[in-house]
Design a protein around this motif. Structure first.
Motif, PDB file in Angstrom:
ATOM      1  N   ALA A 248       0.670  -1.297  -0.056  1.00  0.00           N
ATOM      2  CA  ALA A 248      -0.128   0.020   0.115  1.00  0.00           C
ATOM      3  C   ALA A 248       0.900   1.187   0.045  1.00  0.00           C
ATOM      4  N   VAL A 249       0.318   2.114  -0.591  1.00  0.00           N
ATOM      5  CA  VAL A 249       1.336   3.468  -0.698  1.00  0.00           C
ATOM      6  C   VAL A 249       0.569   4.851  -0.573  1.00  0.00           C
ATOM      7  N   PHE A 250       1.264   5.647  -0.119  1.00  0.00           N
ATOM      8  CA  PHE A 250       0.543   6.894   0.280  1.00  0.00           C
ATOM      9  C   PHE A 250       1.028   7.958  -0.969  1.00  0.00           C
ATOM     10  N   ILE A 251       0.042   8.552  -1.544  1.00  0.00           N
ATOM     11  CA  ILE A 251       0.243   9.271  -2.822  1.00  0.00           C
ATOM     12  C   ILE A 251      -0.315  10.808  -2.619  1.00  0.00           C
ATOM     13  N   SER A 252       0.370  11.974  -2.962  1.00  0.00           N
ATOM     14  CA  SER A 252      -0.022  13.067  -3.012  1.00  0.00           C
ATOM     15  C   SER A 252      -1.103  13.581  -3.903  1.00  0.00           C
ATOM     16  N   GLN A 253      -2.172  14.645  -3.661  1.00  0.00           N
ATOM     17  CA  GLN A 253      -3.096  14.751  -4.717  1.00  0.00           C
ATOM     18  C   GLN A 253      -2.571  15.438  -5.934  1.00  0.00           C
ATOM     19  N   MET A 254      -1.615  16.030  -6.024  1.00  0.00           N
ATOM     20  CA  MET A 254      -1.068  16.450  -7.317  1.00  0.00           C
ATOM     21  C   MET A 254      -0.805  15.176  -8.156  1.00  0.00           C
ATOM     22  N   ASN A 255      -0.138  14.113  -7.527  1.00  0.00           N
ATOM     23  CA  ASN A 255       0.507  12.971  -8.243  1.00  0.00           C
ATOM     24  C   ASN A 255      -0.702  12.155  -8.608  1.00  0.00           C
ATOM     25  N   ILE A 256      -1.896  12.040  -7.847  1.00  0.00           N
ATOM     26  CA  ILE A 256      -2.876  11.158  -8.406  1.00  0.00           C
ATOM     27  C   ILE A 256      -3.411  11.707  -9.533  1.00  0.00           C
ATOM     28  N   ASN A 268      -7.770   0.985  -5.148  1.00  0.00           N
ATOM     29  CA  ASN A 268      -8.773   2.050  -4.438  1.00  0.00           C
ATOM     30  C   ASN A 268      -7.920   3.023  -4.004  1.00  0.00           C
ATOM     31  N   ILE A 269      -8.481   4.332  -4.249  1.00  0.00           N
ATOM     32  CA  ILE A 269      -7.858   5.445  -3.439  1.00  0.00           C
ATOM     33  C   ILE A 269      -8.781   6.193  -2.617  1.00  0.00           C
ATOM     34  N   PHE A 270      -8.192   6.167  -1.258  1.00  0.00           N
ATOM     35  CA  PHE A 270      -8.842   6.475  -0.082  1.00  0.00           C
ATOM     36  C   PHE A 270      -8.258   7.661   0.522  1.00  0.00           C
ATOM     37  N   PRO A 271      -9.058   8.826   1.094  1.00  0.00           N
ATOM     38  CA  PRO A 271      -8.324  10.152   1.687  1.00  0.00           C
ATOM     39  C   PRO A 271      -7.830   9.677   3.064  1.00  0.00           C
ATOM     40  N   LEU A 272      -6.750  10.056   3.175  1.00  0.00           N
ATOM     41  CA  LEU A 272      -6.133   9.752   4.509  1.00  0.00           C
ATOM     42  C   LEU A 272      -6.393  10.960   5.683  1.00  0.00           C
ATOM     43  N   TYR A 273      -6.798  10.361   6.625  1.00  0.00           N
ATOM     44  CA  TYR A 273      -7.085  11.383   7.737  1.00  0.00           C
ATOM     45  C   TYR A 273      -6.311  11.094   9.073  1.00  0.00           C
ATOM     46  N   SER A 274      -6.460  11.902   9.822  1.00  0.00           N
ATOM     47  CA  SER A 274      -5.639  11.728  11.290  1.00  0.00           C
ATOM     48  C   SER A 274      -6.770  12.299  12.230  1.00  0.00           C
ATOM     49  N   GLY A 275      -7.294  11.427  12.908  1.00  0.00           N
ATOM     50  CA  GLY A 275      -8.449  11.945  13.581  1.00  0.00           C
ATOM     51  C   GLY A 275      -9.703  12.072  12.513  1.00  0.00           C
ATOM     52  N   ASP A 276     -10.268  13.665  12.871  1.00  0.00           N
ATOM     53  CA  ASP A 276     -11.503  13.911  11.847  1.00  0.00           C
ATOM     54  C   ASP A 276     -10.756  14.772  10.936  1.00  0.00           C
ATOM     55  N   GLU A 277      -9.542  15.097  10.832  1.00  0.00           N
ATOM     56  CA  GLU A 277      -8.961  16.037   9.848  1.00  0.00           C
ATOM     57  C   GLU A 277      -8.327  15.279   8.827  1.00  0.00           C
ATOM     58  N   PRO A 278      -8.576  15.913   7.632  1.00  0.00           N
ATOM     59  CA  PRO A 278      -7.689  15.250   6.609  1.00  0.00           C
ATOM     60  C   PRO A 278      -6.278  15.654   6.566  1.00  0.00           C
ATOM     61  N   VAL A 279      -5.472  14.526   6.033  1.00  0.00           N
ATOM     62  CA  VAL A 279      -3.899  14.953   6.015  1.00  0.00           C
ATOM     63  C   VAL A 279      -3.331  15.669   5.133  1.00  0.00           C
ATOM     64  N   THR A 280      -2.866  16.864   5.094  1.00  0.00           N
ATOM     65  CA  THR A 280      -2.487  17.802   4.025  1.00  0.00           C
ATOM     66  C   THR A 280      -1.251  18.253   4.134  1.00  0.00           C
ATOM     67  N   LYS A 315     -12.367  15.824  -7.083  1.00  0.00           N
ATOM     68  CA  LYS A 315     -12.675  14.561  -6.261  1.00  0.00           C
ATOM     69  C   LYS A 315     -11.915  13.163  -6.886  1.00  0.00           C
ATOM     70  N   LEU A 316     -11.024  12.852  -6.026  1.00  0.00           N
ATOM     71  CA  LEU A 316      -9.945  11.789  -6.497  1.00  0.00           C
ATOM     72  C   LEU A 316     -10.425  10.301  -5.656  1.00  0.00           C
ATOM     73  N   GLU A 317     -10.946  10.489  -4.864  1.00  0.00           N
ATOM     74  CA  GLU A 317     -11.294   9.228  -4.130  1.00  0.00           C
ATOM     75  C   GLU A 317     -11.961   8.279  -4.967  1.00  0.00           C
TER      76      GLU A 317
END
Length: 322
Positions: A248-256, A268-280, A315-317
Motif C-alpha cells: 500500500a502506498v501514500f500518494i499526494s493529490q497532485m501526483n494522483i 482503491n484511492i482513499f483519503p488519509l485522515y488523522s482523527g477527524d482532519e484530512p492529512v494535508t 474528487k479523487l477518491e
C-alpha cells in the motif's frame, strides 16, 4: 571597483577554481585574475591565498558576505527602476522540487513567456529544505516549497494549496490481509482509519521526506506501527509498487491527478485522515521577506494561483469496481 568585478569575485569564491570559474563566466583565466587583482588593489588587501591552493583569506570571507548583500541590493534597485519605468526586462530565478516543477512549469510557462518575452527564466530543482536556504541567501527570487505550516520569520510565504494525501491500495493486496473487503472499502471511501490496514505491507518515503513526517504522525495518532516493507526517496516508484500489489502506498493529490490514467482498474484511492482532519501538506510560494518582488514575479505567482486553484474541486477518491 565595479559590480562586474564583485560578481566575478563571488563566483570564484564558490568554486575556488580559476579554470572552472572562467569557463562558467565565459572569460579567460587572465581576465578573471585581472578583475580579482583590481578589486584587491582597490581595497589594498588580499582576498585569496594563492598557495598551496586557492582559498579565501579571513578578510576575503568577510568581504564575500558583504559582496553578496551588495549584489542583491543592486539587483533589487535595478528591478525597482525597471518596474517604475514599466520595463518588463530581467530574469526570474525560481526554485521547485522536481516532481512539482514537472507539472506546473509546463502549464504556466507558455502564458508567462507570452506576457513577458524579455524576462528570462532560471529554474533550480531542489528539495524544499534546500530551496528555503537559497531564498534566505537571496539566491532565488521565488520558490515553490512544501511544509505543514510555514512560520519562518525571515521568509514571506503564500499558501497555494493544502495538498491532500491518499492511501492507494489494490484489491489484490487487500484480499490477502482483509476479511470483509466490501465493508472496508465502503467505510474507507470517506476517510481512512489506519487500524483497518495495520496488517498490510507499506511503501514509505525516507525520513527526510516531509510527506513521511505527516504519515508518521498519522500512524502514531492511530496507534499503529506500520509494516514498512519498502522505504524509498523516489516518489515515482509508488505507482508501480501499487499497481503490482506489492504494498500500500501514500500518494499526494497532485501526483494522483497526474497518474490517474496509469492506475490499474483494481486500485482503491482513499483519503488519509488523522482523527477527524484530512492529512494535508501545504504548498507555498516563498521568498526572502526583504527581497524586492518585481511585477513579473507577482504575475508568475498569479499564474501559480490559477493553476493550483484547479485542484480544489477535484474528487479523487475511488473504490475499485473490479
Amino acid at each position: 571597483m565595479n559590480f562586474e568585478s564583485i560578481y566575478y569575485f563571488t563566483e570564484l569564491a564558490k568554486t575556488l577554481n580559476m579554470n572552472e570559474t572562467g569557463e562558467k563566466l565565459y572569460i579567460s583565466q587572465q581576465t578573471l585574475s585581472n578583475h580579482i587583482k583590481r578589486l584587491e588593489d582597490y581595497y589594498g588587501t588580499k582576498f585569496f591565498f594563492r598557495k598551496p591552493k586557492l582559498m579565501l583569506t579571513p578578510i576575503g570571507e568577510e568581504y564575500l558576505a558583504y559582496a553578496e548583500r551588495l549584489l542583491t541590493n543592486e539587483s533589487d534597485m535595478i528591478n525597482k527602476i525597471r518596474d517604475l519605468e514599466s520595463e518588463n526586462i530581467g530574469k526570474l530565478i525560481l526554485g521547485a522540487s522536481s516532481p512539482r516543477a514537472d507539472m506546473f512549469i509546463p502549464s504556466i510557462i507558455e502564458k508567462f513567456t507570452e506576457e513577458f518575452p524579455q524576462v528570462g527564466l532560471v529554474l533550480h530543482e531542489k528539495q524544499s529544505k534546500d530551496l528555503e536556504a537559497m531564498c534566505l541567501e537571496n539566491k532565488l527570487d521565488l520558490a515553490i516549497s512544501i511544509d505543514e505550516n510555514y512560520q519562518n520569520e525571515n521568509l514571506k510565504s503564500h499558501l497555494l494549496l493544502d495538498e491532500k494525501l491518499y492511501l492507494c491500495v489494490s484489491d489484490r493486496l487487500l484480499k490477502k490481509h482483509v476479511r470483509n473487503l466490501k465493508t472496508l472499502k465502503k467505510k474507507s471511501i470517506e476517510k481512512v482509519d489506519l487500524k483497518d490496514f495495520s496488517k498490510l505491507p507499506f511503501l514509505l518515503y525516507t525520513q527526510d521526506n516531509r510527506i513521511r513526517s505527516l504519515i508518521n504522525e498519522s500512524f502514531k495518532a492511530a496507534d499503529v506501527r506500520p509494516n514498512d516493507y519498502i522505504e524509498t526517496g523516489y516518489s515515482r516508484i509508488a505507482l508501480s509498487i501499487c499497481n503490482k500489489a506489492i504494498a500500500a502506498v501514500f500518494i499526494s493529490q497532485m501526483n494522483i491527478k497526474r497518474w490517474t490514467d496509469e492506475f490499474d482498474d483494481d486500485i482503491n484511492i482513499f483519503p488519509l485522515y488523522s482523527g477527524d482532519e484530512p492529512v494535508t501538506l501545504g504548498i507555498y510560494a516563498i521568498k526572502n521577506k526583504d527581497r524586492y518582488i518585481t511585477k513579473y514575479a507577482k504575475r508568475f505567482v498569479d499564474l501559480l494561483e490559477e493553476y493550483f486553484n484547479s485542484f480544489h474541486a477535484d474528487k479523487l477518491e475511488r473504490i475499485a469496481k473490479k
